[in-house]
Scaffold this motif. Structure first.
Motif, PDB file in Angstrom:
ATOM      1  N   ASP A  52      -7.183  10.820  -5.374  1.00  0.00           N
ATOM      2  CA  ASP A  52      -6.365   9.954  -4.532  1.00  0.00           C
ATOM      3  C   ASP A  52      -7.100   9.448  -3.299  1.00  0.00           C
ATOM      4  O   ASP A  52      -6.570   8.601  -2.574  1.00  0.00           O
ATOM      5  N   TYR A  55      -7.516   5.769  -3.175  1.00  0.00           N
ATOM      6  CA  TYR A  55      -6.270   5.060  -2.868  1.00  0.00           C
ATOM      7  C   TYR A  55      -6.017   5.024  -1.366  1.00  0.00           C
ATOM      8  O   TYR A  55      -5.699   3.973  -0.791  1.00  0.00           O
ATOM      9  N   THR A  91       3.334   1.209  -2.712  1.00  0.00           N
ATOM     10  CA  THR A  91       2.566   2.041  -3.641  1.00  0.00           C
ATOM     11  C   THR A  91       2.640   3.518  -3.292  1.00  0.00           C
ATOM     12  O   THR A  91       2.249   4.374  -4.097  1.00  0.00           O
ATOM     13  N   SER A 101       0.147   9.029   3.082  1.00  0.00           N
ATOM     14  CA  SER A 101       0.209   7.584   2.896  1.00  0.00           C
ATOM     15  C   SER A 101       0.510   6.870   4.209  1.00  0.00           C
ATOM     16  O   SER A 101      -0.136   5.880   4.576  1.00  0.00           O
ATOM     17  N   THR A 225      -4.076   5.774  -9.915  1.00  0.00           N
ATOM     18  CA  THR A 225      -4.380   5.661  -8.486  1.00  0.00           C
ATOM     19  C   THR A 225      -5.368   4.544  -8.215  1.00  0.00           C
ATOM     20  O   THR A 225      -5.235   3.781  -7.258  1.00  0.00           O
ATOM     21  N   HIS A 226      -6.392   4.445  -9.085  1.00  0.00           N
ATOM     22  CA  HIS A 226      -7.371   3.397  -8.890  1.00  0.00           C
ATOM     23  C   HIS A 226      -6.745   2.016  -9.064  1.00  0.00           C
ATOM     24  O   HIS A 226      -7.126   1.064  -8.379  1.00  0.00           O
ATOM     25  N   ALA A 228      -3.718   1.190  -8.294  1.00  0.00           N
ATOM     26  CA  ALA A 228      -2.992   0.905  -7.053  1.00  0.00           C
ATOM     27  C   ALA A 228      -3.947   0.478  -5.945  1.00  0.00           C
ATOM     28  O   ALA A 228      -3.672  -0.446  -5.164  1.00  0.00           O
ATOM     29  N   ALA A 229      -5.112   1.147  -5.856  1.00  0.00           N
ATOM     30  CA  ALA A 229      -6.086   0.812  -4.815  1.00  0.00           C
ATOM     31  C   ALA A 229      -6.623  -0.599  -5.002  1.00  0.00           C
ATOM     32  O   ALA A 229      -6.736  -1.381  -4.037  1.00  0.00           O
TER      33      ALA A 229
END
Length: 787
Positions: A52, A55, A91, A101, A225-226, A228-229
């Motif tokens: 994570d 992210y 996200t 976050s 996760t990637h 989302a990033a």
């Protein structure tokens, strides 16, 4: 910047200590809560998996990039702004940990805000409110998602909660002063903007959610996760470009403001250089408050020194509240440039004032010189009411040449300065004293009611001036010869008063040479001139010797003449041309105004018929008169008879707006009867002096003629909007609008662009005689604009 903001002269810094106390009361709690949330987030990173990390780094970078893409919630620049970056937190619902976050997002927001504002306190406070709001936003999203609600609902609801929190905190910090004039109220809060922000941010969050859950998996096969990033960085890049585009527009606005200021500041400051500087600054930079202050800029302010007057030491200071969009370097440089321009404009003004003073002053006495006196006389004559009187005194010091020759010029200079000082000290504030020659002075007496009053004032001046003075142990006494010319009414040539006063003064000196009183000052009064001009005007009207000139009225869109306005003229063989204003005023005072008007109407309609035979499309002739003349016992019946005799020509009666102040029901009925007889009624000179909206509806009419004063500065957008509004009013009420005073192609183009179709002015033709008009039509026809 809202136009309803108070001007710089109304804004003071007396409440600065109280405002600082309120700021501290909100700053530290907000920042403290935000720091606690960040600390909790940082500690939570220990429980975050290495997968994570990418992210959270992407969230940090994206938040920093998008932090500057913000929207104002109100009409005042200092009302809080909202960053669209809150939508990036959609996200975060993918992760069980809330605080990491929020911490990554808040740190990015702080870095972005600090980079854009370069002010630690403003960035900390804005980030504090944003961090608290982010927690609320994430909690609403997470809880409603757990309950199974649709993202369409809870993303907009979360955005609403975030906005509500920002509004409540900022409203409390501002002590409820969200009105246009900075007192308690909400008038500057824009519900429309709030709704737009809610829709933009909510829709952005919904689009990110939809992209992640639907589109991204079909394109990218990396870990969740990637994905989302990558999505965050892509969206941040787009928003970053939009922010840069927004900054480019701001830069263009600053450039335009600076250019306009550079062109306008040195010349357009009749209302004060400080006020015009504030006006240009409002157009150049967005701020909550602009002021000319004695102190340098402080908290949440930018400013630069400016010198608006000799010995002045001030600052132009712009202020934005803590959570507003912060100032940037471009704002600072723009304000610095404006301050420099204003300072240079003040220097130019001082230099010009010095040059004008030297050009219009007598170096020995400091009194106005002959050129300044002539300008003052014309102004006094032209600006007085018709029945207001003025007088000119022409004063000469007797035997002054002998005094210079016997005792030297330095003694003569003492005599001149003493006489000048005594005349200046004895005159009333609104009178004018000037030196027009070696030993000659003139005095303009204004606001007189009778010749007797003028004579008494002149005698008082002479008594004060002829007192003895001692020079080099010798007593001297000025002996004055004075000529007085009195004028009871506005003169066609004010300089004639000087000639009359000079002749009267010379008559005194001649009397002295012929054995008259030589040891005392004497005043000789010129014969009264008004009676002579009255006789000339009465004789010209009685013999029907008045002449007319005609000025075209055109349709600008079709470039054609469709009417002429008839204007009266008269030239006396001895006095020369008598101005139309003076001619009309004399006719009124003599009771000959109706006779004059009937003569003008008859000649104008004869000319109109002859013009129509040459060019049939020109079939309208306008004549000026006052509303009281339209009744049948004045010129009403005569006008109706002319309309019957010339059925193919439209007679238009232009009623001066000033005469419409006291319109009766009988005059309205008479106006409608004239219209029923085929005669057009026009409202003339609308916009001059104290025009009122009531003038537009006081009497039945067909045409509105807008005065030239409404278009004397069409670079001012307010003038263009007024003309546009009046044209729109005319269109909706079926009136025809004519704009007077068009003197250039540029003015014509601007008026056409705001919807004006009909015009009159020197650009299309000066008033010309009938012979000149016929020659023009024969050569060019009805073409409006000719070489």
């Amino acid at each position: 910047m809202s136009d309803s903001l108070p001007g710089w002269s109304e804004i003071r810094s007396d409440s600065a200590p109280a405002e600082r106390l309120v700021r501290r009361a909100f700053f530290w709690p907000v920042v403290s809560v935000a720091v606690l949330i960040l600390v909790a987030g940082v500690f939570s990173f220990s429980r975050v998996s290495s997968v994570d990390v990418f992210y959270f780094v992407a969230l940090f970078v994206s938040s920093a990039l998008v932090a500057d893409f913000r929207f104002q919630i109100g009409r005042l620049a200092g009302l809080p702004s909202v960053s669209t970056s809150i939508a990036l937190l959609v996200t975060a619902e993918l992760h069980n940990e809330l605080f990491p976050s929020v911490a990554a997002w808040a740190l990015g927001f702080f870095v972005g805000a600090l980079f854009n504002s370069r002010r630690l306190v403003a960035a900390a406070y804005a980030s504090g409110i944003a961090t608290i709001g982010a927690v609320i936003w994430c909690l609403v999203v997470r809880e409603f998602d757990k309950l199974g609600f649709s993202p369409v609902l809870y993303l907009y609801l979360a955005t609403f909660a975030y906005l509500l929190l920002v509004l409540v905190l900022e409203f409390a910090r501002a002590k409820g002063r969200w009105s246009a004039r900075r007192d308690f109220g909400l008038s500057s809060l824009s519900p429309r903007r709030l709704l737009v922000i809610l829709l933009v941010v909510g829709t952005m969050a919904l689009a990110i959610h939809f992209s992640y859950t639907t589109l991204i998996p079909t394109v990218l096969q990396e870990a969740q996760t990637h994905r989302a990033a990558v999505l965050l960085l892509a969206i941040a890049a787009v928003l970053f470009m939009l922010a840069r585009f927004q900054q480019l527009r701001d830069l263009q606005r600053r450039l335009k403001g600076l250019t306009d200021a550079a062109l306008g500041l040195p010349w357009k400051h009749e209302h004060g250089l400080g006020e015009i500087l504030i006006e240009w600054a409002r157009q150049t930079i967005m701020s909550d408050r602009l002021e000319i202050a004695a102190e340098p800029p402080g908290f949440a302010q930018i400013g630069y020194p400016v010198r608006l007057a000799p010995g002045d030491s001030s600052y132009i200071v712009a202020t934005r509240e803590l959570n507003g969009i912060p100032f940037n370097r471009e704002d600072e440089r723009a304000l610095e440039a404006l301050a420099h321009l204003a300072t240079e404009a003040a220097k130019v003004t001082e230099d010009m004032a010095g040059l004008l003073l030297r050009a219009n002053s007598d170096s020995l006495t400091g009194l106005p010189n002959y050129n300044a006196f002539r300008a003052a006389l014309i102004k006094a004559n032209d600006n007085r009411a018709y029945a207001a009187a003025i007088a000119v005194l022409f004063i000469d010091i007797d035997r002054f040449k002998q005094l210079n020759d016997r005792r030297g010029h330095h003694v003569g200079d003492v005599m001149l300065t003493t006489v000048a000082d005594r005349l200046r000290d004895s005159a009333r504030p609104h009178d004018v004293v000037a030196r027009v020659g070696g030993d000659e002075f003139v005095v303009i007496l204004t606001e007189l009611h009778s010749l007797e009053e003028g004579k008494e004032l002149a005698e008082s001046l002479i008594r004060s001036t002829e007192a003895p003075l001692v020079v080099e142990e010798t007593e001297l006494r000025p002996v004055l010869s004075v000529g007085l010319a009195y004028s009871a009414h506005r003169e066609t040539d004010a300089n004639q008063l000087v000639v009359d006063a000079d002749r009267s003064m010379l008559a005194v000196k001649k009397s002295r040479r012929e054995g008259g009183p030589a040891a005392e000052s004497t005043i000789n009064i010129s014969p009264h001139r008004s009676a002579r001009i009255n006789d000339i005007v009465a004789d010209a009207i009685g013999k029907d010797e008045l002449t007319l000139v005609y000025q075209p009225i055109v349709n600008m869109l079709e470039n054609r003449i469709w009417a002429f306005e008839a204007l009266v003229r008269y030239t006396d063989p001895e006095l020369g041309a008598i101005s139309p204003g003076a001619l009309v005023e004399r006719a009124k005072s003599l009771g000959l105004m109706d006779v004059l008007t009937r003569q003008v109407m008859a000649k104008a309609m004869t000319a109109a018929r002859a013009i129509q035979l040459i060019e049939p499309s020109i079939a309208t002739m306008t004549v000026n008169l006052e509303v009281g003349q339209i009744t049948d016992d004045h010129v009403g019946l005569f006008a109706k008879d002319l309309a019957r005799r010339y059925p193919s020509v439209s007679l238009c009666l232009e009623l001066n707006e000033r005469s419409l102040r006291y319109v009766t029901d009988d005059l309205r009925r008479q106006s409608q009867e004239l219209r029923d007889a085929g005669i057009l009624i026009a409202l003339d000179d609308y916009g001059s002096e104290n025009s009122s909206v009531g003038s537009l509806v006081r009497i039945p009419m067909d045409i509105i003629k807008l005065d030239r004063s409404l278009i004397d500065d069409l670079d001012d957008y307010r003038q263009r909007e007024v003309v546009k509004a009046l044209q729109g009013f005319s269109d909706s009420t079926d009136y025809l609008t004519i704009v007077e005073g068009i003197e250039s192609a540029e003015a014509a183009e601007i008026l056409v662009s705001v919807g004006v179709r009909n015009a009159q002015g020197y650009f299309y033709g000066k008033p010309e005689t009938y012979e000149q008009v016929v020659k023009r039509i024969a050569q060019y026809g009805a073409t409006a604009q000719v070489p």
